[in-house]
Design a protein around this motif. Structure first.
Motif, short mmCIF file in Angstrom:
data_model
loop_
_atom_site.label_atom_id
_atom_site.label_comp_id
_atom_site.label_asym_id
_atom_site.label_seq_id
_atom_site.Cartn_x
_atom_site.Cartn_y
_atom_site.Cartn_z
N ALA A 138 0.82 -1.23 0.00
CA ALA A 138 0.00 0.00 0.00
C ALA A 138 0.85 1.27 0.00
O ALA A 138 0.68 2.15 0.85
CB ALA A 138 -0.95 -0.01 1.20
N LEU A 139 1.73 1.38 -0.98
CA LEU A 139 2.63 2.54 -1.05
C LEU A 139 1.91 3.75 -1.62
O LEU A 139 1.43 3.73 -2.75
CB LEU A 139 3.84 2.19 -1.92
CG LEU A 139 4.83 3.33 -2.20
CD1 LEU A 139 5.45 3.83 -0.91
CD2 LEU A 139 5.91 2.88 -3.18
N ASN A 140 1.86 4.80 -0.82
CA ASN A 140 1.32 6.09 -1.25
C ASN A 140 2.48 7.08 -1.25
O ASN A 140 3.03 7.41 -0.20
CB ASN A 140 0.22 6.59 -0.32
CG ASN A 140 -1.00 5.69 -0.34
OD1 ASN A 140 -1.50 5.33 -1.41
ND2 ASN A 140 -1.49 5.29 0.82
N LEU A 141 2.85 7.53 -2.43
CA LEU A 141 4.05 8.36 -2.55
C LEU A 141 3.84 9.43 -3.62
O LEU A 141 3.27 9.15 -4.68
CB LEU A 141 5.25 7.49 -2.92
CG LEU A 141 6.61 8.17 -3.09
CD1 LEU A 141 7.08 8.77 -1.78
CD2 LEU A 141 7.64 7.16 -3.61
N GLU A 142 4.29 10.64 -3.32
CA GLU A 142 4.27 11.72 -4.30
C GLU A 142 5.65 12.35 -4.37
O GLU A 142 6.23 12.73 -3.35
CB GLU A 142 3.23 12.78 -3.91
CG GLU A 142 1.79 12.30 -4.02
CD GLU A 142 0.78 13.42 -3.82
OE1 GLU A 142 1.22 14.58 -3.60
OE2 GLU A 142 -0.43 13.15 -3.89
N ILE A 143 6.18 12.43 -5.58
CA ILE A 143 7.48 13.06 -5.81
C ILE A 143 7.28 14.23 -6.74
O ILE A 143 6.65 14.11 -7.79
CB ILE A 143 8.48 12.05 -6.42
CG1 ILE A 143 8.69 10.88 -5.44
CG2 ILE A 143 9.81 12.73 -6.73
CD1 ILE A 143 9.55 9.78 -5.99
N ARG A 144 7.80 15.39 -6.35
CA ARG A 144 7.55 16.61 -7.09
C ARG A 144 8.55 16.81 -8.22
O ARG A 144 9.69 16.34 -8.15
CB ARG A 144 7.58 17.81 -6.14
CG ARG A 144 6.45 17.80 -5.13
CD ARG A 144 6.43 19.05 -4.29
NE ARG A 144 7.51 19.08 -3.33
CZ ARG A 144 7.45 18.55 -2.11
NH1 ARG A 144 6.36 17.91 -1.73
NH2 ARG A 144 8.47 18.64 -1.29
#
Length: 340
Positions: free
Chosen positions: A24-30
């Motif tokens: 359940a990986l929730n990741l945001e990279i800008r």
């Protein structure tokens, strides 16, 4: 840094039979940032990378790069993402220049554009003098630098690197770190680094994510993660004082919320407490005739942050009854820099 989100995962999960490699990986990279994905071998970093590159399908959840679904639109993802594996492979009987030329041709560049870009990139990565030597003669550091040039032949928006500084001498490492940082600051490219080399990551990354047994247990700027640990009430103070005797430890134990004292191999006394006790320690030592030689509050460097989060994760998993480790994932990459 500070642009819009370019890499996003939602509930990204990969299971192999009964083993959950990524949970359940929730990741945001800008856009434009350098992000470090940290964790030991078997933590799920490689599996995450495979799903981002469209090389393995998630069991659940989604991953997208620049709006393209990494599974359903993997060809579009390959056009904008460059990948630098931990062991860069080139055709050993071709020169560095010839390898770059071949990559440019695979990515549809015209011959003149291919030659011009290869020459520019060889200069940028400091490989002009070795450009006409066969890559089978290259050192690991030379291959890593040529690997960056190879990735840049397709002018990607996103670059994913797996252990880029592994096995490189200190001088080569400094040059490589400076080059990677330049790709973000000067070019505005987004860099995702998968690594367990904490010192190098600390020098280069805007944010880090700590991966343990398939779960992202912490994510943020290094100073933010350190502050979170302080807020949880765990401080470690390193002290060196004269005279260094048993009475020193007995004295420090009198301070409220001192949990433990340990004499380190480095000669320092490590004092763990539930709050910041530096002023009290200084006043107490001076009052009792001790000379304070060293005092350092730990928690601000990545090595300490990583260790403490890792310990927390271990405690949580032990409480939950333990978990297995993910199976080894065979590293098979049918494409590099656009190659299929």
């Amino acid at each position: 840094m500070g642009g819009s989100t370019i890499i996003r995962t939602k509930g990204l999960t990969k299971r192999y039979d009964t083993i959950t490699a990524v949970k359940a990986l929730n990741l945001e990279i800008r856009e434009g940032e350098v992000f470090g994905l940290l964790g030991p071998n078997g933590a799920g970093k490689t599996t995450t990378t495979l799903m981002l590159l469209g090389l393995t399908e998630p069991t659940e959840g989604t991953a997208a790069i620049d709006g393209h679904d990494c599974t359903r639109d993997s060809i579009a993802v390959k056009r904008i993402v460059g990948y630098l594996p931990d062991s860069v492979g080139f055709y050993p009987d071709l020169t560095g220049r010839e390898n770059l030329r071949f990559t440019g041709q695979l990515n549809g560049l015209e011959p003149s554009e291919c030659e011009e870009r290869a020459e520019q990139l060889l200069k940028r990565v400091g490989m002009v003098q070795a450009a006409d030597r066969k890559t089978g003669e290259y050192s690991r550091g030379m291959k890593q630098r040529l690997g960056i040039a190879d990735v840049l032949m397709k002018d990607p928006k996103v670059i994913i690197m797996d252990e880029p500084t592994l096995g490189i001498d200190p001088e080569g490492m400094r040059e490589l770190i400076a080059l990677i940082r330049e790709l973000s600051v000067k070019d505005g490219r987004t860099i995702l680094i998968s690594s367990h080399q904490l010192y190098q990551v600390q020098q280069i990354c805007d944010r880090v994510g700590i991966f343990v047994q398939g779960e992202l247990i912490a994510c943020g700027r290094i100073e933010e993660l350190g502050k979170q640990l302080e807020n949880e009430g765990r401080y470690v103070l390193d002290i060196q004082a004269e005279p260094d005797n048993e009475a020193l430890g007995e004295l420090l134990r009198q301070i409220p919320e001192v949990h433990s004292l340990q004499q380190g191999a480095d000669g320092l006394l490590h004092v763990e407490s539930g709050r910041d006790i530096r002023r009290e320690v200084t006043a107490m030592l001076v009052k009792n005739g001790y000379t304070l030689l060293q005092m350092r509050q730990r928690g601000g460097d990545l090595d300490e942050i990583y260790q403490r989060y890792f310990e927390k994760a271990g405690e949580q998993h032990d409480t939950a009854g333990g978990k297995g480790t993910a199976p080894a994932v065979r590293r098979v990459f049918p494409w590099r820099s656009g190659r299929k």
